[in-house]
Motif scaffolding. Structure first.
Motif, short mmCIF file in Angstrom:
data_model
loop_
_atom_site.label_atom_id
_atom_site.label_comp_id
_atom_site.label_asym_id
_atom_site.label_seq_id
_atom_site.Cartn_x
_atom_site.Cartn_y
_atom_site.Cartn_z
N HIS A 264 2.72 14.83 1.80
CA HIS A 264 3.30 15.93 1.15
C HIS A 264 2.62 16.28 -0.21
O HIS A 264 3.15 17.38 -0.69
CB HIS A 264 4.96 15.34 1.04
CG HIS A 264 5.08 14.25 0.12
ND1 HIS A 264 4.78 12.82 0.49
CD2 HIS A 264 4.95 14.04 -1.13
CE1 HIS A 264 4.82 12.10 -0.47
NE2 HIS A 264 4.80 12.87 -1.71
N ASP B 117 11.52 16.07 -3.21
CA ASP B 117 10.55 17.24 -2.54
C ASP B 117 10.19 17.84 -3.63
O ASP B 117 10.80 18.08 -4.50
CB ASP B 117 11.10 17.72 -1.55
CG ASP B 117 11.03 16.98 -0.15
OD1 ASP B 117 10.02 16.46 0.06
OD2 ASP B 117 12.14 16.95 0.48
N GLU C 155 8.35 19.48 3.59
CA GLU C 155 9.35 18.81 2.62
C GLU C 155 9.64 17.52 3.57
O GLU C 155 9.52 17.38 4.88
CB GLU C 155 10.59 19.39 2.28
CG GLU C 155 9.84 20.40 1.10
CD GLU C 155 10.94 21.20 0.54
OE1 GLU C 155 11.57 20.96 -0.45
OE2 GLU C 155 11.18 22.15 1.26
#
Ligand code: ATP
Ligand code: ADP
Ligand code: SF4
Ligand code: SF4
Ligand code: MG
Ligand code: MG
Lengths: 340, 337, 306
Positions: free
Chosen positions: B215, A188, B51
């Motif tokens: 994302h 991420d 996330e």
């Protein structure tokens, strides 16, 4: 560049031989990496970035083979090194971290066992010393409560944590060169920021040189000093990072930059490159980019340009900048247009 | 924008049971989506970002009724989808289509493009049988493929082309809402740009509404009208695109935006590097779920759950769920690192 | 780990209960009155009735089952109806013979199978690999009584190197173990090969090489341990087949083990002995699988069996 060059790759070529067919995965890659600096290798998937990295450490899987070129590491050509020599370099002078932190650690051994192994092979450290150094390394890469973590198995750690462990393992023997193959692609963004910051800090602290392989121009801009842009197994442009973003010369580099949707500025319309990446089984004969290039001429279709100096900063593989260019004179004058 | 509200999600909860123990009892729950409320107007693109594991896809799946939500309502065109039975829902699927991340896995490798498109038309019975081929070719041209390619198999196409086939399939039934779950994430940038442009074009032409799950914040800025930021199953901020990117209010949104590498080596930026990992959604932190990583967290954040709210310094419709928006804005509360 | 073992032991209870029901019904539902058989062809009806009375054969079936269950729980299987000796006296010596045969064969097949599988995988497509896989295919497709007979023909009758029958001396052990273990070795070799090939392409093997480890270390330390995980499961399953194969092997080599005992006593309707024998085999099978599960957990720390 007057600095000491730690790695000098010259016309590297690596192929896979499948069913009597030669897949030229890497087909003419050249770049120089000054000591203590970071070079970014960028390109879309299949452009040969990972195979370049694996070739440097000679970690290619079976049907893959280096078929030409040189890899000079501190003046020593790695393509000619013996199995034993290359083993003593791996994990010691040159380390590598991979894209998939989830699968790159052995699931049946603890973190500690895996770190200790490297220390044992290259430095002959015993169990206790290895454990001590291991805890130190985990601390260095910012893992909280390293004493406990070192006894855990990979599945007990998150992706970001595992990538930190991979980095700790890679740093175990203070390598002079770290090859990071898309180290944050699977993570991420907030974790990516942590890892990139970590690599930057450690590089400064330890004076390492780094090869940062990525497809993300943002990562390049924020971490690299020099950039090699790859397309179809070849380096098509090489320059320092500022030049690549400010004054890119190759139509592909420009196309890539024009395709990126930006999070920091508004872009009305993206300018994509038409078509898609060619498959290595039917690479165009001339310039690899010709079928997608808006400036392609007959010359481009037939003959492959060399990687040559265009200015003091850029090395570019494109006919536009040669005397033989007979296409649009406008492009030659101003270079391909940036839209973002 | 006084527009028609196409979709309205109210207090959506999706808890997945965790089985365990001796007899496989439910020992705990993954709170994948926990009390999410938002709406989408006709013709706009709303993105959901956050996330991995924050509940983006689960929200999408709930709207499609692929899972059975634990609680809440989902109104589509004024009708609660959750009260429909299987058969009624199947009819509604004509209006709500989905495009997934992996273009290859979502296309049957044994079907030609024509068969794939015809099957979609047949299920919803939108085009008479003898017109289907014509329509299939028309669809291919709409998404930028050739008429000759209609009898080819998916493996003969590149990743970007497969995603175009996926889009054509979604369009085949003339839907009102398309949910794109990471629809461009697997594509190379140069091809991703093509698909993004295509989606924008189609939206203009057919007045489509998109729920865009992603994302990549660059992609989101490019395609969205409004953006929802999720963290651990909750909406932390919701705003029109401009406000969200230029005037983010929630500490998490700020950190998220600052974490993205900018493709400009000379851009000066202040980076907020968050500490630690995203906590598990099984026993999420009490109070504000972000408090374990928030650089502004106070004692109050550990116990009180913040609500989404709009303040004077925010544009209309811009909401964030943080106790300390004012104090952070005025500088009374400073970052701990 | 301890908890896990205890839990698994508890889970055995329903399994074993099922086995007792199965064994009991199979025997009682099979045709032929045991009292008749015990009394002999020409015995008078009164004798038969007397025997029935003594053995409790006139009780309702559930009562008979309850009695049987009581025997099982107290581990006292009573006396054989045939020989009147305590069942345990009849069973144990035979059990040991079969158990030894099965264990030696298992060890043999694991040993041979692993080595062959590893060589095959590491040298994929080499002459060694191709030959090993051919032999393995051969071993799989050959019925083991046939293999036994062929071995006997060659090594006992033609060459006279090994004794054709019996059990006990090392020479006597070789052929039966080979006969019984070949199929397992072939299965394990194939399984090890495919599992190794799968593991060798994993990312962590590349990581191991990138550390500068010797190829041998990469294979034996990093690849093998992971590759063994699926192989272990196969070993457990193989053991079941092995017990069945043992019966045939015993009859080929005239070994006086459980196989022969069970066959003899089924014909004689000697319920106590048959039931005890089958039960013992089931227990062994179940325990072997427990051991397999435990080693599986030990090898594969990812699997959280708790
Ligand atoms: N069927 C399921 N059973 C149990 N847990 C689930 C299930 N589906 C999703 N979850 C959990 O719910 C949470 C939210 O998942 P979701 O797929 O919505 O994440 P996401 O935001 O789409 O992430 P990504 O960016 O990785 O796609 C995760 O913790 C996930 O593990
Ligand atoms: N084992 C292999 N066999 C055949 N071709 C391969 C193999 N591994 C990689 N290639 C080919 O080599 C090219 C470069 O791959 P790679 O370096 O992994 O690309 P990337 O730039 O995405 O890292 C690709 O076209 C790929 O298909
Ligand atoms: S050589 Fe020709 S085709 Fe290739 S990039 Fe330059 S202009 Fe385009
Ligand atoms: S409520 Fe508290 S913990 Fe949550 S975001 Fe605001 S300041 Fe941070
Ligand atoms: Mg790669
Ligand atoms: Mg998802």
């Amino acid at each position: 560049m007057s600095e000491e060059i730690i790695l000098d790759v010259k016309d590297l070529r690596t192929s896979f031989f499948v069913d009597d067919f030669e897949v030229k995965a890497v087909d003419g890659v050249s770049f120089k990496l000054p000591k203590g600096k970071t070079i970014g290798i960028v390109g879309e998937s299949g452009s040969g970035k990972s195979i370049t990295a694996l070739s440097i450490l000679r970690l290619l899987e079976k049907p893959g083979k280096i078929v030409g070129g040189e890899i000079n590491f501190k003046g020593n050509d790695l393509t000619k090194a013996s199995e034993q020599e290359i083993r003593s370099i791996r994990g010691n002078e040159i380390s590598m971290i991979f894209q998939e932190p989830m699968t790159s650690l052995n699931p049946v051994y603890t973190v500690g066992q895996q770190i200790r192994e490297t220390l044992k092979v290259h430095q002959g450290l015993g169990k206790e010393q290895g454990m001590e150094k291991g805890v130190e390394l985990l601390k260095l890469v910012g893992i909280p409560s390293p004493q406990e973590r070192i006894k855990q198995y990979p599945h007990e750690l998150s992706g970001g944590m595992r990538q930190r462990v991979m980095i700790a393992m890679a740093l175990a023997c203070n390598p002079e060169l770290l090859i990071a193959d898309e180290p944050t692609t699977a993570l991420d963004v907030t974790i990516q920021a942590q890892i990139l910051e970590l690599i930057n800090e450690l590089q400064e602290e330890l004076g390492m040189s780094v090869i940062m392989i990525t497809h993300d121009m943002g990562v390049v801009a924020e971490t690299c000093d020099y950039v090699a842009v790859m397309y179809g197994g070849k380096v098509v442009e090489y320059a320092d990072v500022k030049t690549i973003f400010k004054d890119p010369k190759h139509p592909y580099t420009v196309g890539l930059l024009n395709s990126i949707p930006r999070h920091d500025i508004d872009v009305d319309e993206l300018e994509p490159i038409r078509g898609s990446v060619p498959s290595p089984k039917n690479m165009p004969n001339g310039c690899r980019f010709a079928p997608r290039c808006p400036f392609a001429t007959d010359l481009c279709m037939e003959e492959l340009p060399d990687l040559g100096d265009v200015s003091d900063e850029n090395l570019v593989r494109c006919w536009i900048y040669s005397e033989r260019w007979d296409g649009d004179p406008e492009v030659k004058e101003h270079g391909p247009k940036r839209t973002t | 924008m006084a527009q028609k509200e196409l979709l309205k999600v109210n207090n959506l909860k999706q808890y997945f049971p965790i089985k365990g123990g001796f007899l496989g009892r439910t020992v705990n729950h993954v709170k994948a989506v926990d009390d999410v409320t938002f709406n989408i107007y006709e013709g706009e693109t709303v993105s959901v970002v956050g996330e991995s594991g924050c509940g983006k896809s689960t929200t999408g799946r709930a709207i499609l009724r692929l899972d059975d939500p634990t609680d809440g309502t989902i109104e589509f065109n004024g009708e609660d989808l959750l009260s429909l039975n299987k058969k009624e829902m199947r009819k509604r699927r004509k209006d709500i289509q989905v495009i997934f991340q992996d273009p290859y896995a979502s296309l049957n490798p044994r079907q030609t493009v024509f068969q794939i498109l015809a099957e979609a038309m047949e299920i919803q019975d939108v085009v008479p049988k003898d017109k289907r081929r014509e329509r299939a070719i028309e669809l291919l041209e709409t998404v930028g493929l050739n008429a000759e390619q209609v009898d080819r198999f998916p493996h003969e196409f590149s990743g970007g082309q497969r995603q175009r086939i996926g889009i054509a399939r979604a369009l085949a039934v003339e839907p009102k809402l398309i949910i794109c779950d990471e629809a461009v994430s697997a594509l190379d940038v140069s091809v991703q740009a093509q698909v993004l442009n295509l989606l924008k074009k189609l939206q203009r032409e057919f007045n489509l509404t998109f729920l865009f799950i992603a994302h990549d914040l660059g992609v989101v800025r490019h395609i969205s009208d409004r953006v929802i930021v999720m963290y651990l199953g909750k909406v932390v901020e919701i705003a029109d695109k401009k406000s969200l990117f230029d005037n983010p209010q929630h500490p998490y949104t700020k950190a998220l935006l600052s974490a993205i590498p900018t493709p400009d080596p000379e851009a000066k930026k202040e980076r907020i590097v968050l500490q630690g990992d995203v906590p598990s959604p099984i026993n999420p932190p009490t109070g504000c779920r972000f408090h374990t990583r928030c650089p502004f967290a106070t004692e109050m954040c550990k116990t009180d759950t913040p609500e989404l709210r709009n303040l004077d310094n925010m544009a209309e419709g811009h909401q964030a769920s943080c106790h300390h928006i004012e104090k952070i804005f005025s500088g009374d509360l400073v970052s701990k690192y | 780990m301890f908890q896990f073992i205890v839990r698994r032991l508890f889970q055995l209870i329903p399994v074993l209960l099922g086995v007792t029901i199965l064994v009991f019904s199979l025997m009682h539902l099979s045709p032929g009155n045991p009292a008749h058989i015990i009394a002999g062809e020409s015995a008078p009806e009164s004798t038969v009735q007397q025997i029935e009375e003594r053995l409790g054969l006139n009780d309702p079936i559930p009562v008979q089952y309850a009695n049987f269950l009581k025997d099982v729980v107290t581990l006292d299987f009573g006396n054989s109806w045939r020989t009147s000796l305590p069942v345990s006296t009849e069973l144990w010596p035979k059990f040991w013979v079969t158990f030894e045969l099965a264990i030696y064969s298992t060890i043999f097949s694991i040993f041979l199978g692993l080595i062959a599988g590893i060589i095959s995988a590491v040298r994929q497509y080499s002459v060694a690999d191709v030959s090993i896989m051919l032999v393995a295919l051969f071993g799989l497709s050959m019925p083991n009584f046939w293999l036994g007979l062929m071995l006997m023909q060659w090594f006992s009758i033609n060459l006279g190197w090994l004794p054709p029958t019996g059990w006990g001396t090392p020479e006597q052990i070789i052929m039966p173990v080979f006969t019984l273990g070949t199929m397992g070795a072939a299965v394990i070799a194939r399984m090890t090969r495919s599992s190794m090939l799968d593991v060798i392409t994993q990312d962590y093997i590349r990581t191991a090489r990138a550390k500068g480890l010797k190829e041998k270390v990469v294979i034996y330390r990093h690849a093998l341990k992971n590759a063994l995980i699926p192989v272990v499961t196969v070993v457990g399953l193989q053991f079941g087949g092995l017990l069945a194969g043992a019966v045939l092997t015993e009859s080929v080599f005239a070994i006086n083990g459980m196989g022969k005992l069970v066959v003899d006593r089924i014909l004689a309707r000697d319920f106590p002995v048959v039931q005890a024998a089958v039960l013992v085999m089931a227990v062994v099978f179940v325990f072997v699988n427990l051991i397999v599960d435990v080693s599986y957990k030990f090898l594969n720390k990812r699997i959280d069996l708790d």
